[in-house]
Write a protein that holds these residues in place. Structure first.
Motif, PDB file in Angstrom:
ATOM      1  N   HIS A  12       8.464  -4.988   4.565  1.00  0.00           N
ATOM      2  CA  HIS A  12       7.264  -4.568   5.101  1.00  0.00           C
ATOM      3  C   HIS A  12       7.484  -3.070   5.059  1.00  0.00           C
ATOM      4  CE1 HIS A  12       4.112  -4.685   8.540  1.00  0.00           C
ATOM      5  NE2 HIS A  12       4.662  -3.589   8.848  1.00  0.00           N
ATOM      6  N   HIS A  13       6.368  -2.394   5.032  1.00  0.00           N
ATOM      7  CA  HIS A  13       6.377  -0.890   5.123  1.00  0.00           C
ATOM      8  C   HIS A  13       5.142  -0.459   5.902  1.00  0.00           C
ATOM      9  CE1 HIS A  13       6.651   3.306   3.735  1.00  0.00           C
ATOM     10  NE2 HIS A  13       5.259   3.256   3.606  1.00  0.00           N
ATOM     11  N   ARG A  14       5.284   0.266   6.959  1.00  0.00           N
ATOM     12  CA  ARG A  14       4.378   0.821   7.437  1.00  0.00           C
ATOM     13  C   ARG A  14       3.631   2.282   6.970  1.00  0.00           C
ATOM     14  NH1 ARG A  14       2.934   0.364  13.297  1.00  0.00           N
ATOM     15  NH2 ARG A  14       0.831   1.252  13.432  1.00  0.00           N
ATOM     16  N   GLY A  15       2.590   1.970   6.521  1.00  0.00           N
ATOM     17  CA  GLY A  15       1.826   3.125   5.754  1.00  0.00           C
ATOM     18  C   GLY A  15       0.537   3.713   6.752  1.00  0.00           C
ATOM     19  N   GLY A  16      -0.393   3.849   5.928  1.00  0.00           N
ATOM     20  CA  GLY A  16      -1.769   4.209   6.409  1.00  0.00           C
ATOM     21  C   GLY A  16      -2.450   3.087   6.788  1.00  0.00           C
ATOM     22  N   PRO A  17      -3.774   3.202   7.171  1.00  0.00           N
ATOM     23  CA  PRO A  17      -4.726   2.285   7.897  1.00  0.00           C
ATOM     24  C   PRO A  17      -5.235   1.336   7.003  1.00  0.00           C
ATOM     25  CG  PRO A  17      -6.020   4.218   7.253  1.00  0.00           C
ATOM     26  CD  PRO A  17      -4.667   4.575   6.889  1.00  0.00           C
ATOM     27  N   VAL A  18      -5.002   1.442   5.842  1.00  0.00           N
ATOM     28  CA  VAL A  18      -5.318  -0.064   4.908  1.00  0.00           C
ATOM     29  C   VAL A  18      -3.998  -0.697   4.787  1.00  0.00           C
ATOM     30  CG1 VAL A  18      -6.079  -0.532   2.790  1.00  0.00           C
ATOM     31  CG2 VAL A  18      -7.199   1.308   3.769  1.00  0.00           C
ATOM     32  N   GLY A  19      -4.198  -1.914   5.297  1.00  0.00           N
ATOM     33  CA  GLY A  19      -3.066  -3.036   5.147  1.00  0.00           C
ATOM     34  C   GLY A  19      -3.033  -3.964   3.924  1.00  0.00           C
ATOM     35  N   VAL A  20      -2.113  -4.155   3.433  1.00  0.00           N
ATOM     36  CA  VAL A  20      -2.171  -5.135   2.242  1.00  0.00           C
ATOM     37  C   VAL A  20      -1.063  -6.311   2.343  1.00  0.00           C
ATOM     38  CG1 VAL A  20      -2.432  -5.479  -0.366  1.00  0.00           C
ATOM     39  CG2 VAL A  20      -2.954  -3.064   0.606  1.00  0.00           C
ATOM     40  N   LEU A  21      -1.636  -7.623   2.493  1.00  0.00           N
ATOM     41  CA  LEU A  21      -0.681  -8.600   2.390  1.00  0.00           C
ATOM     42  C   LEU A  21      -0.526  -9.234   1.206  1.00  0.00           C
ATOM     43  CD1 LEU A  21       0.868 -10.899   4.085  1.00  0.00           C
ATOM     44  CD2 LEU A  21      -1.233 -11.934   4.439  1.00  0.00           C
ATOM     45  N   PHE A  22       0.710  -9.476   0.607  1.00  0.00           N
ATOM     46  CA  PHE A  22       0.941 -10.251  -0.542  1.00  0.00           C
ATOM     47  C   PHE A  22       1.550 -11.627  -0.372  1.00  0.00           C
ATOM     48  CE2 PHE A  22       1.210  -5.662  -1.644  1.00  0.00           C
ATOM     49  CZ  PHE A  22       0.380  -5.728  -2.830  1.00  0.00           C
ATOM     50  N   PHE A  42      -0.349 -11.695   8.393  1.00  0.00           N
ATOM     51  CA  PHE A  42      -1.895 -11.168   8.287  1.00  0.00           C
ATOM     52  C   PHE A  42      -2.032 -10.640   9.740  1.00  0.00           C
ATOM     53  CE2 PHE A  42      -6.323 -11.670   9.139  1.00  0.00           C
ATOM     54  CZ  PHE A  42      -6.856 -10.766   8.175  1.00  0.00           C
ATOM     55  N   ARG A  43      -2.112 -11.222  10.838  1.00  0.00           N
ATOM     56  CA  ARG A  43      -2.393 -10.918  12.054  1.00  0.00           C
ATOM     57  C   ARG A  43      -1.500  -9.651  12.563  1.00  0.00           C
ATOM     58  NH1 ARG A  43      -5.113 -14.928  15.200  1.00  0.00           N
ATOM     59  NH2 ARG A  43      -5.071 -16.893  13.821  1.00  0.00           N
ATOM     60  N   GLU A  44      -0.236  -9.741  12.077  1.00  0.00           N
ATOM     61  CA  GLU A  44       0.578  -8.458  12.546  1.00  0.00           C
ATOM     62  C   GLU A  44      -0.169  -7.303  11.647  1.00  0.00           C
ATOM     63  OE1 GLU A  44       5.209  -7.939  12.467  1.00  0.00           O
ATOM     64  OE2 GLU A  44       4.442  -7.646  10.429  1.00  0.00           O
ATOM     65  N   LEU A  45      -0.494  -7.254  10.332  1.00  0.00           N
ATOM     66  CA  LEU A  45      -1.025  -6.136   9.828  1.00  0.00           C
ATOM     67  C   LEU A  45      -2.428  -5.832  10.470  1.00  0.00           C
ATOM     68  CD1 LEU A  45      -0.543  -7.033   6.027  1.00  0.00           C
ATOM     69  CD2 LEU A  45       0.276  -5.017   7.269  1.00  0.00           C
ATOM     70  N   SER A  46      -3.242  -6.724  10.831  1.00  0.00           N
ATOM     71  CA  SER A  46      -4.454  -6.467  11.253  1.00  0.00           C
ATOM     72  C   SER A  46      -4.284  -5.860  12.711  1.00  0.00           C
ATOM     73  CB  SER A  46      -4.939  -7.965  11.910  1.00  0.00           C
ATOM     74  OG  SER A  46      -5.480  -8.575  10.691  1.00  0.00           O
ATOM     75  N   GLU A  47      -3.139  -5.773  13.471  1.00  0.00           N
ATOM     76  CA  GLU A  47      -2.980  -5.169  14.789  1.00  0.00           C
ATOM     77  C   GLU A  47      -2.541  -3.655  14.159  1.00  0.00           C
ATOM     78  OE1 GLU A  47       0.195  -7.195  16.516  1.00  0.00           O
ATOM     79  OE2 GLU A  47      -1.283  -9.083  17.417  1.00  0.00           O
ATOM     80  N   ALA A  49     -12.490 -10.396   8.885  1.00  0.00           N
ATOM     81  CA  ALA A  49     -11.178  -9.689   9.064  1.00  0.00           C
ATOM     82  C   ALA A  49     -10.324  -9.484   7.879  1.00  0.00           C
ATOM     83  CB  ALA A  49     -10.451 -10.586  10.315  1.00  0.00           C
ATOM     84  N   VAL A  50     -10.662 -10.393   6.822  1.00  0.00           N
ATOM     85  CA  VAL A  50      -9.978 -10.173   5.544  1.00  0.00           C
ATOM     86  C   VAL A  50     -10.865  -9.226   4.592  1.00  0.00           C
ATOM     87  CG1 VAL A  50      -9.619 -11.467   3.217  1.00  0.00           C
ATOM     88  CG2 VAL A  50      -9.109 -12.368   5.545  1.00  0.00           C
ATOM     89  N   ALA A  51     -10.676  -7.892   4.449  1.00  0.00           N
ATOM     90  CA  ALA A  51     -11.495  -7.200   3.521  1.00  0.00           C
ATOM     91  C   ALA A  51     -11.798  -7.528   2.265  1.00  0.00           C
ATOM     92  CB  ALA A  51     -11.227  -5.802   3.829  1.00  0.00           C
ATOM     93  N   GLY A  52     -10.723  -8.177   1.515  1.00  0.00           N
ATOM     94  CA  GLY A  52     -11.002  -8.557   0.198  1.00  0.00           C
ATOM     95  C   GLY A  52      -9.950  -9.406  -0.387  1.00  0.00           C
TER      96      GLY A  52
END
Length: 261
Positions: A11-21, A77-82, A109-112
């Motif tokens: 897990h890495h905290r970066g900018g406002p766009v989250g990416v779940l792998f 996913f929910r963690e990233l969404s927060e 809530a899933v952008a793509g």
């Protein structure tokens, strides 16, 4: 049980766009870590969970079911969404089924979605025997490490636990029924030479989803685990362009709303 090398969640905290792998069946985060690292380098917040029963030994998967794997993907996913304004989901193989289930459940809530060699159906006629066979035979030879690039290795199990394989079939049936409800933008990358998943899987996804923003990318030089193969860079660049385009669109819409207000 100790984790296999490279199987650690990340897990890495970066900018406002989250990416779940989301990694594949009997695989581990190792198969997606270079991709996740590229997303981090692009400034994104990244989550790469280890699915239950994976990353240790195949026997540990026997007690897990698809609902367990999905629960961990959903938690991440929910963690990233927060933490983020937008969340994209990138997945390999069976991870794509979990990603599609997330899209069906969470809607906008899933952008793509970025799906690499999605696995959404059985390609083996013998799978109809799994309900019985799984009580007689614990496992079959594994499917990991289908890679064309010399020297590239996937960290995954060398056996397929049959209780888990039976549950995977139930996940596929669930996701197939949900495909028409998937409306998010989709980038689907597939390898014509895939020794694990047939072309019918990608064809099924593309035929049944309701998404209007759909891009298909052919991975001509790679096998199933394309994220560790010759076309890995192509996947990374295409996915980051896909996210950049959609994230920018979202930002522009928000800006327009603010100006109107």
């Amino acid at each position: 049980m100790p984790l296999l090398p490279g199987a650690d969640p990340y897990h890495h905290r970066g900018g406002p766009v989250g990416v779940l792998f989301v990694h594949g069946f009997t695989g581990s985060p190792q198969s997606l870590r270079p991709w996740a690292d590229r997303a981090v380098a692009a400034g994104h917040t990244v989550s790469l969970p280890l699915l239950p029963g994976h990353g240790t030994r195949w026997q540990d998967m026997q007690a897990t079911r698809w609902e367990d794997w999905y629960a961990e993907a959903d938690r991440a996913f929910r963690e990233l969404s927060e933490q983020c304004e937008q969340v994209f989901v990138c997945a390999l193989s069976m991870g794509s089924s979990l990603a599609l289930h997330l899209a069906a459940r969470h809607g906008e809530a899933v952008a793509g979605l970025v799906l690499v060699n999605p696995s959404v159906r059985s390609d083996n006629p013998a799978s109809v025997l799994l309900p019985v066979l799984r009580h007689v035979l614990p496992s079959l030879p594994g499917v990991a490490n289908d890679i064309a690039l010399p020297g590239s290795t996937e960290v995954g199990y060398d056996r397929v636990p049959l209780h888990a394989a039976w549950s995977l079939g139930r996940l596929w049936r669930t996701v197939q029924a949900e495909l028409p409800t998937v409306r998010q933008p989709v980038l689907l990358a597939r390898s014509p030479q895939d020794h694990v998943v047939s072309p019918a899987n990608s064809e099924l996804v593309l035929a049944r989803i309701s998404s209007t923003d759909v891009t298909e990318l052919l991975l001509e030089r790679s096998y199933h685990v394309a994220t560790l193969d010759h076309d890995a860079e192509l996947i990374f660049e295409a996915s980051l362009d896909f996210i950049r385009r959609l994230a920018r669109t979202g930002a522009e819409e928000a800006s327009a709303e603010n100006h109107q207000g």
